[in-house]
Design a protein around this motif. Structure first.
Motif, mmCIF file in Angstrom:
data_model
loop_
_atom_site.group_PDB
_atom_site.id
_atom_site.type_symbol
_atom_site.label_atom_id
_atom_site.label_comp_id
_atom_site.label_asym_id
_atom_site.label_seq_id
_atom_site.Cartn_x
_atom_site.Cartn_y
_atom_site.Cartn_z
ATOM 1 N N PRO A 22 0.823 -1.201 0.000
ATOM 2 C CA PRO A 22 0.000 0.000 0.000
ATOM 3 C C PRO A 22 0.863 1.258 0.000
ATOM 4 N N ALA A 23 0.328 2.306 -0.600
ATOM 5 C CA ALA A 23 1.057 3.573 -0.681
ATOM 6 C C ALA A 23 0.727 4.428 0.533
ATOM 7 N N VAL A 24 0.814 3.854 1.699
ATOM 8 C CA VAL A 24 0.529 4.588 2.926
ATOM 9 C C VAL A 24 1.662 4.365 3.912
ATOM 10 N N ALA A 25 1.816 5.336 4.774
ATOM 11 C CA ALA A 25 2.835 5.233 5.821
ATOM 12 C C ALA A 25 2.393 6.123 6.967
ATOM 13 N N GLY A 26 3.134 6.072 8.041
ATOM 14 C CA GLY A 26 2.899 6.958 9.168
ATOM 15 C C GLY A 26 1.508 6.848 9.741
ATOM 16 N N ARG A 27 0.887 8.016 9.934
ATOM 17 C CA ARG A 27 -0.441 8.051 10.557
ATOM 18 C C ARG A 27 -1.503 7.330 9.754
ATOM 19 N N GLU A 28 -1.426 7.452 8.431
ATOM 20 C CA GLU A 28 -2.421 6.785 7.577
ATOM 21 C C GLU A 28 -2.324 5.261 7.732
ATOM 22 N N LEU A 29 -1.114 4.750 7.797
ATOM 23 C CA LEU A 29 -0.912 3.325 8.001
ATOM 24 C C LEU A 29 -1.434 2.904 9.370
ATOM 25 N N THR A 30 -1.179 3.719 10.375
ATOM 26 C CA THR A 30 -1.679 3.418 11.722
ATOM 27 C C THR A 30 -3.205 3.431 11.738
ATOM 28 N N LYS A 31 -3.819 4.403 11.045
ATOM 29 C CA LYS A 31 -5.284 4.456 10.974
ATOM 30 C C LYS A 31 -5.845 3.201 10.310
ATOM 31 N N LEU A 32 -5.209 2.748 9.242
ATOM 32 C CA LEU A 32 -5.649 1.514 8.585
ATOM 33 C C LEU A 32 -5.502 0.316 9.526
ATOM 34 N N ALA A 33 -4.403 0.281 10.271
ATOM 35 C CA ALA A 33 -4.174 -0.816 11.215
ATOM 36 C C ALA A 33 -5.217 -0.813 12.327
ATOM 37 N N VAL A 34 -5.539 0.362 12.835
ATOM 38 C CA VAL A 34 -6.567 0.464 13.880
ATOM 39 C C VAL A 34 -7.912 0.008 13.321
ATOM 40 N N SER A 35 -8.240 0.440 12.111
ATOM 41 C CA SER A 35 -9.498 0.040 11.482
ATOM 42 C C SER A 35 -9.552 -1.476 11.281
ATOM 43 N N ALA A 36 -8.468 -2.063 10.771
ATOM 44 C CA ALA A 36 -8.412 -3.510 10.559
ATOM 45 C C ALA A 36 -8.537 -4.256 11.882
ATOM 46 N N THR A 37 -7.896 -3.720 12.928
ATOM 47 C CA THR A 37 -7.929 -4.381 14.228
ATOM 48 C C THR A 37 -9.311 -4.269 14.857
ATOM 49 N N LEU A 38 -9.983 -3.134 14.676
ATOM 50 C CA LEU A 38 -11.364 -3.004 15.163
ATOM 51 C C LEU A 38 -12.277 -4.005 14.455
ATOM 52 N N HIS A 39 -12.054 -4.190 13.164
ATOM 53 C CA HIS A 39 -12.813 -5.179 12.396
ATOM 54 C C HIS A 39 -12.590 -6.575 12.984
ATOM 55 N N CYS A 40 -11.325 -6.883 13.220
ATOM 56 C CA CYS A 40 -10.961 -8.175 13.806
ATOM 57 C C CYS A 40 -11.548 -8.316 15.206
ATOM 58 N N LEU A 41 -11.435 -7.252 15.989
ATOM 59 C CA LEU A 41 -11.948 -7.271 17.361
ATOM 60 C C LEU A 41 -13.442 -7.560 17.385
ATOM 61 N N THR A 42 -14.171 -7.017 16.428
ATOM 62 C CA THR A 42 -15.614 -7.231 16.374
ATOM 63 C C THR A 42 -15.937 -8.718 16.230
#
Length: 166
Positions: A17-37
């Protein structure tokens, strides 16, 4: 995406993916929330069933883990199927997107539940049980975010499902 991002492929052909830094962290948080659900649905249901039936710790945890994987994958397969992918391919996408994340989350949250004295034996009407389960899921979330960040940053994990979200 930048030309550089299009040109960058990992050794298995997945586009990073063409993301890094905060954007990458936001994607990781979103993916983890999905997983957590999905994990939370399976964990709670498994813990309720196992505890209500008077099962031992390992039987209850086994059921909770199976249900966590089931609901975790189900939450990915549904939207991927709606994007038009055939079922067999949707299952492959879900396995690639969620397996590591769910595995980490399950190891951590069940480890925490076992580590809290009396949590597994507390019973469904005891605040110790529910407080421990909530705490276990929170710890699992915190531990899993950097794992997902690392995976997504390499075009793996939840990154493989993003093309089907549109």
């Amino acid at each position: 995406m930048t030309d550089h991002a299009h040109a960058h492929h990992d050794q298995h052909g997945h586009e990073a993916p063409a993301v890094a830094g905060r954007e990458l962290t936001k994607l990781a948080v979103s993916a983890t929330l999905h997983c957590l659900t999905g994990c939370a649905i399976g964990e709670v249901l498994g813990m309720i069933i196992g505890t209500a039936l008077g099962w031992g710790d390992w039987s209850t945890i086994g059921l909770a883990v199976v249900l966590a994987f089931f609901f975790g994958y189900l939450l990915t397969i549904g939207p991927v199927l709606r994007s038009g992918l055939p079922f067999k391919q949707a299952v492959k996408v879900a396995l690639a997107a969620d397996t590591v994340s769910i595995l980490v989350m399950e190891i951590v949250d069940n480890g925490v539940m076992l580590a809290v004295p009396g949590a597994m034996e507390a019973g469904l009407t005891n605040v110790l049980f529910w407080g421990s389960l909530a705490f276990a899921l929170l710890v699992a979330f915190v531990v899993t975010v950097p794992v997902n960040r690392w995976l997504i940053g390499r075009g793996r994990g939840h990154a493989v499902v993003h093309q089907y979200h549109h």
